[in-house]
Design a protein around this motif. Structure first.
Motif, mmCIF file in Angstrom:
data_model
loop_
_atom_site.group_PDB
_atom_site.id
_atom_site.type_symbol
_atom_site.label_atom_id
_atom_site.label_comp_id
_atom_site.label_asym_id
_atom_site.label_seq_id
_atom_site.Cartn_x
_atom_site.Cartn_y
_atom_site.Cartn_z
ATOM 1 N N ALA A 75 43.807 63.029 -13.881
ATOM 2 C CA ALA A 75 43.328 62.771 -12.526
ATOM 3 C C ALA A 75 43.718 61.349 -12.145
ATOM 4 N N VAL A 76 43.800 61.097 -10.829
ATOM 5 C CA VAL A 76 44.176 59.776 -10.321
ATOM 6 C C VAL A 76 43.065 59.258 -9.414
ATOM 7 N N LEU A 77 42.596 58.035 -9.700
ATOM 8 C CA LEU A 77 41.597 57.374 -8.868
ATOM 9 C C LEU A 77 42.239 56.181 -8.170
ATOM 10 N N ILE A 78 41.978 56.056 -6.870
ATOM 11 C CA ILE A 78 42.445 54.912 -6.097
ATOM 12 C C ILE A 78 41.213 54.186 -5.559
ATOM 13 N N PHE A 79 40.947 52.987 -6.051
ATOM 14 C CA PHE A 79 39.808 52.212 -5.569
ATOM 15 C C PHE A 79 40.230 51.396 -4.353
ATOM 16 N N PHE A 80 39.420 51.469 -3.295
ATOM 17 C CA PHE A 80 39.678 50.686 -2.096
ATOM 18 C C PHE A 80 38.377 50.060 -1.629
ATOM 19 N N ARG A 81 38.450 49.198 -0.614
ATOM 20 C CA ARG A 81 37.296 48.362 -0.268
ATOM 21 C C ARG A 81 36.249 49.102 0.561
ATOM 22 N N PHE A 82 36.567 49.494 1.777
ATOM 23 C CA PHE A 82 35.598 50.193 2.627
ATOM 24 C C PHE A 82 36.334 50.817 3.809
ATOM 25 N N ALA A 83 35.651 51.692 4.541
ATOM 26 C CA ALA A 83 36.306 52.503 5.569
ATOM 27 C C ALA A 83 36.920 51.689 6.699
ATOM 28 N N GLY A 84 36.332 50.519 7.013
ATOM 29 C CA GLY A 84 36.842 49.721 8.114
ATOM 30 C C GLY A 84 37.881 48.692 7.715
ATOM 31 N N CYS A 85 38.236 48.625 6.456
ATOM 32 C CA CYS A 85 39.217 47.649 5.964
ATOM 33 C C CYS A 85 40.605 47.982 6.518
ATOM 34 N N PRO A 86 41.225 47.074 7.285
ATOM 35 C CA PRO A 86 42.528 47.385 7.883
ATOM 36 C C PRO A 86 43.604 47.751 6.861
ATOM 37 N N ALA A 87 43.659 47.020 5.751
ATOM 38 C CA ALA A 87 44.673 47.328 4.739
ATOM 39 C C ALA A 87 44.426 48.697 4.101
ATOM 40 N N CYS A 88 43.155 49.059 3.928
ATOM 41 C CA CYS A 88 42.820 50.371 3.362
ATOM 42 C C CYS A 88 43.229 51.498 4.313
ATOM 43 N N ASN A 89 43.195 51.209 5.615
ATOM 44 C CA ASN A 89 43.598 52.215 6.603
ATOM 45 C C ASN A 89 45.116 52.371 6.678
ATOM 46 N N ILE A 90 45.818 51.482 6.018
ATOM 47 C CA ILE A 90 47.257 51.651 5.815
ATOM 48 C C ILE A 90 47.510 52.331 4.470
ATOM 49 N N ALA A 91 46.767 51.894 3.447
ATOM 50 C CA ALA A 91 47.011 52.377 2.087
ATOM 51 C C ALA A 91 46.668 53.855 1.902
ATOM 52 N N LEU A 92 45.498 54.288 2.385
ATOM 53 C CA LEU A 92 45.102 55.674 2.123
ATOM 54 C C LEU A 92 46.019 56.691 2.801
ATOM 55 N N PRO A 93 46.415 56.500 4.074
ATOM 56 C CA PRO A 93 47.384 57.426 4.646
ATOM 57 C C PRO A 93 48.728 57.408 3.905
ATOM 58 N N SER A 198 44.908 44.973 -8.254
ATOM 59 C CA SER A 198 45.536 44.029 -7.328
ATOM 60 C C SER A 198 44.484 43.079 -6.749
ATOM 61 N N PRO A 199 44.325 41.880 -7.327
ATOM 62 C CA PRO A 199 43.346 40.938 -6.789
ATOM 63 C C PRO A 199 43.581 40.609 -5.311
ATOM 64 N N ASP A 200 44.831 40.511 -4.908
ATOM 65 C CA ASP A 200 45.175 40.298 -3.497
ATOM 66 C C ASP A 200 45.211 41.665 -2.826
ATOM 67 N N TRP A 201 44.289 41.908 -1.883
ATOM 68 C CA TRP A 201 44.205 43.258 -1.307
ATOM 69 C C TRP A 201 45.348 43.584 -0.353
ATOM 70 N N LEU A 202 46.245 42.625 -0.096
ATOM 71 C CA LEU A 202 47.448 42.926 0.678
ATOM 72 C C LEU A 202 48.651 43.172 -0.232
ATOM 73 N N VAL A 203 48.384 43.365 -1.526
ATOM 74 C CA VAL A 203 49.404 43.795 -2.488
ATOM 75 C C VAL A 203 48.808 44.978 -3.237
ATOM 76 N N ARG A 204 49.482 46.126 -3.165
ATOM 77 C CA ARG A 204 48.884 47.324 -3.774
ATOM 78 C C ARG A 204 49.928 48.165 -4.508
ATOM 79 N N THR A 205 49.451 49.104 -5.283
ATOM 80 C CA THR A 205 50.300 49.928 -6.134
ATOM 81 C C THR A 205 51.121 50.912 -5.309
ATOM 82 N N GLU A 206 52.422 50.942 -5.560
ATOM 83 C CA GLU A 206 53.288 51.914 -4.916
ATOM 84 C C GLU A 206 53.088 53.295 -5.552
#
Length: 227
Positions: A75-93, A198-206
């Protein structure tokens, strides 16, 4: 050339450079740099670790256990910050486009995880019509075990409060803690096959390295020794 998540996140930062007030921009940059500088890498989850049983809460209701996720394989888990996080709204899609279909075809669950309470977290799933699962990590329990949590620094707390509320009110957790963006691939036996924090939330796993690990676990490609 395949789509790059980090190119999309770099575009977000470029937009902020052009549009944000300098003081707010600097607070954001300084917080991310501090997290990189102070990262406790030895505490981060890593390949070879064993994940003891855990339970997540599905945003639609009900729970999701480690054993249920691993019933048929990895299984694969992707941890992200919260629903309103702009970077997360790029990463999850992005993960929806680049990972979901391939993993689903292989019978491998893909779960995006945040500490935000389910009734608030569901927003990001509905906004993007995500087919991947979205689940809450109550009280950051799993994130804490994985060593991936961070707390807002003082400048970031003040900036958040000046906008109206603390992150604990936004997430419903009542704390200033969030997970650093992290991808974890768990093998069927509960061991971690891949982990990237990724400590910097504007750098994430491809997507590509995640797919390669999953395919190796399923015996679809030869295992390669990491250098």
């Amino acid at each position: 050339m395949s789509e790059s998540l980090n190119r999309l996140l770099a575009d977000l930062h470029a937009e902020r450079l052009a549009t944000w007030e300098p003081v707010a921009l600097q607070v954001n940059i300084d917080q991310r740099q501090r997290l990189v500088n102070e990262a406790k890498v030895d505490d981060f989850v890593k390949a070879g670790d064993t994940l003891e049983p855990f339970t997540l809460l599905k945003v639609e209701g009900g729970s999701l256990s480690r054993d249920a996720l691993l019933a048929d394989g990895p299984a694969v888990l992707i941890f992200f910050r919260f629903a309103g996080c702009p970077a997360c709204n790029i990463a999850l899609p992005y993960y929806q486009r680049r990972l979901y279909a391939q993993l689903h075809a292989l019978g491998v669950p893909l779960v995006a995880v945040s500490p935000q309470v389910p009734e608030r977290l569901v927003e990001i799933k509905t906004r993007h019509n995500l087919e991947l699962q979205v689940a809450s990590d109550p009280d950051n329990r799993l994130g804490r075990r994985l060593g991936i949590l961070y707390s807002f620094d003082e400048a970031s707390r003040k900036a958040a409060l000046a906008k109206g509320n603390g992150i604990g009110e936004t997430t419903g957790t009542g704390t200033w803690e969030l997970p650093q963006p992290t991808v974890v691939v768990i093998a069927k036996d509960g061991t971690v096959a891949f982990a990237d924090v990724s400590p910097d939330w504007l750098v994430r796993t491809e997507a590509e390295p995640v797919l390669r690990v999953v395919e190796q676990l399923l015996g679809q490609t030869p295992l390669q020794v990491a250098i």
